[in-house]
Design a protein around this motif. Sequence first.
Motif, short mmCIF file in Angstrom:
data_model
loop_
_atom_site.label_atom_id
_atom_site.label_comp_id
_atom_site.label_asym_id
_atom_site.label_seq_id
_atom_site.Cartn_x
_atom_site.Cartn_y
_atom_site.Cartn_z
N GLY A 51 41.84 91.97 22.93
CA GLY A 51 42.42 92.10 24.27
C GLY A 51 43.67 91.26 24.45
N LEU A 52 43.61 90.01 24.02
CA LEU A 52 44.78 89.14 24.12
C LEU A 52 45.89 89.59 23.17
CD1 LEU A 52 42.85 85.78 24.39
CD2 LEU A 52 44.31 86.76 26.18
N PHE A 78 39.07 81.42 34.02
CA PHE A 78 40.46 81.70 34.39
C PHE A 78 41.39 80.68 33.75
CE2 PHE A 78 44.30 81.65 36.96
CZ PHE A 78 44.57 83.01 37.05
N THR A 79 42.37 81.17 32.99
CA THR A 79 43.36 80.29 32.40
C THR A 79 44.60 80.27 33.28
OG1 THR A 79 44.92 80.00 30.57
CG2 THR A 79 43.91 82.17 30.75
N ASP A 80 44.91 79.08 33.77
CA ASP A 80 46.12 78.90 34.59
C ASP A 80 47.37 79.15 33.76
OD1 ASP A 80 44.65 78.20 36.87
OD2 ASP A 80 44.65 76.07 36.35
N ILE A 81 47.34 78.77 32.50
CA ILE A 81 48.53 78.89 31.65
C ILE A 81 48.94 80.35 31.47
CG2 ILE A 81 49.37 78.53 29.28
CD1 ILE A 81 47.80 75.87 29.31
N SER A 110 26.11 83.94 29.10
CA SER A 110 27.35 84.54 29.64
C SER A 110 28.07 83.57 30.58
CB SER A 110 27.06 85.86 30.36
OG SER A 110 26.47 86.78 29.49
N THR A 111 28.06 82.29 30.21
CA THR A 111 28.65 81.25 31.03
C THR A 111 29.93 80.72 30.38
OG1 THR A 111 26.46 80.57 31.78
CG2 THR A 111 28.24 78.99 32.10
N TRP A 112 30.96 80.53 31.20
CA TRP A 112 32.22 79.94 30.76
C TRP A 112 32.35 78.53 31.33
CZ3 TRP A 112 36.05 81.97 27.68
CH2 TRP A 112 36.00 83.34 27.41
N LEU A 137 45.27 84.56 33.61
CA LEU A 137 44.34 85.63 33.24
C LEU A 137 42.91 85.15 33.33
CD1 LEU A 137 45.86 86.85 29.84
CD2 LEU A 137 45.85 88.13 31.97
N ASP A 138 42.03 86.07 33.60
CA ASP A 138 40.59 85.78 33.53
C ASP A 138 40.11 86.26 32.16
OD1 ASP A 138 37.84 85.55 33.74
OD2 ASP A 138 37.81 86.22 35.82
N LEU A 139 39.74 85.31 31.30
CA LEU A 139 39.31 85.66 29.95
C LEU A 139 38.06 86.52 29.92
CD1 LEU A 139 39.95 82.17 28.32
CD2 LEU A 139 41.36 84.24 28.06
N ASN A 140 37.22 86.36 30.93
CA ASN A 140 36.00 87.15 30.97
C ASN A 140 36.27 88.66 31.10
OD1 ASN A 140 33.04 86.85 30.89
ND2 ASN A 140 33.17 87.91 32.87
N ASP A 141 37.43 89.02 31.62
CA ASP A 141 37.80 90.45 31.75
C ASP A 141 37.80 91.16 30.40
OD1 ASP A 141 38.03 90.15 34.49
OD2 ASP A 141 40.24 90.11 34.47
#
Length: 148
Positions: free
Chosen positions: A34-35, A135-138, A117-119, A141-145
């Motif tokens: 995805g990334l 969620f990465t501020d940098i 399923s925990t971040w 994006l929400d990585l879980n997506d």
Amino acid sequence: MYFPAVNDPFIAGEDQGVWAPADHQRIIAKLTTGLGVLFYREKAIHLEPLPETMLDEGKASQVPDISLRDNQAAQTPVIIEICHTAGLKGDLRKVIQLIDDDLYGIREGFIYDYHTSTWLRYRFGDGGLTTESSFTDILALDLNDFLV
């Protein structure tokens, strides 16, 4: 990273390679795919997702499950560790140490427990306190997506 206990005296440490269950590798694949689309094809993010990559090519260094590398600055601002519940404490300690030591320019670290399923997110300057977030501020994006 997951390493099962090995009691065989004939196995040398360098020959062990990556020992990770399919569930662990599946999460890494989903995130890097995805990334990777966002980086390579769409040019929508500026950090290259690299699985199992050394943080310092000049010497032995820790290897996060996924490094998001800024090739221009030769730094890795975001790392991701994938674990199961039994490995959470160790991976959390690893991420906090890598960020707090400030050797590689890491500003955000994530730990994903695929059993629950925990971040968890830890950022430079958080003083050892994590937040439950993917969620990465940098990258905004929400990585879980990438996992749903």
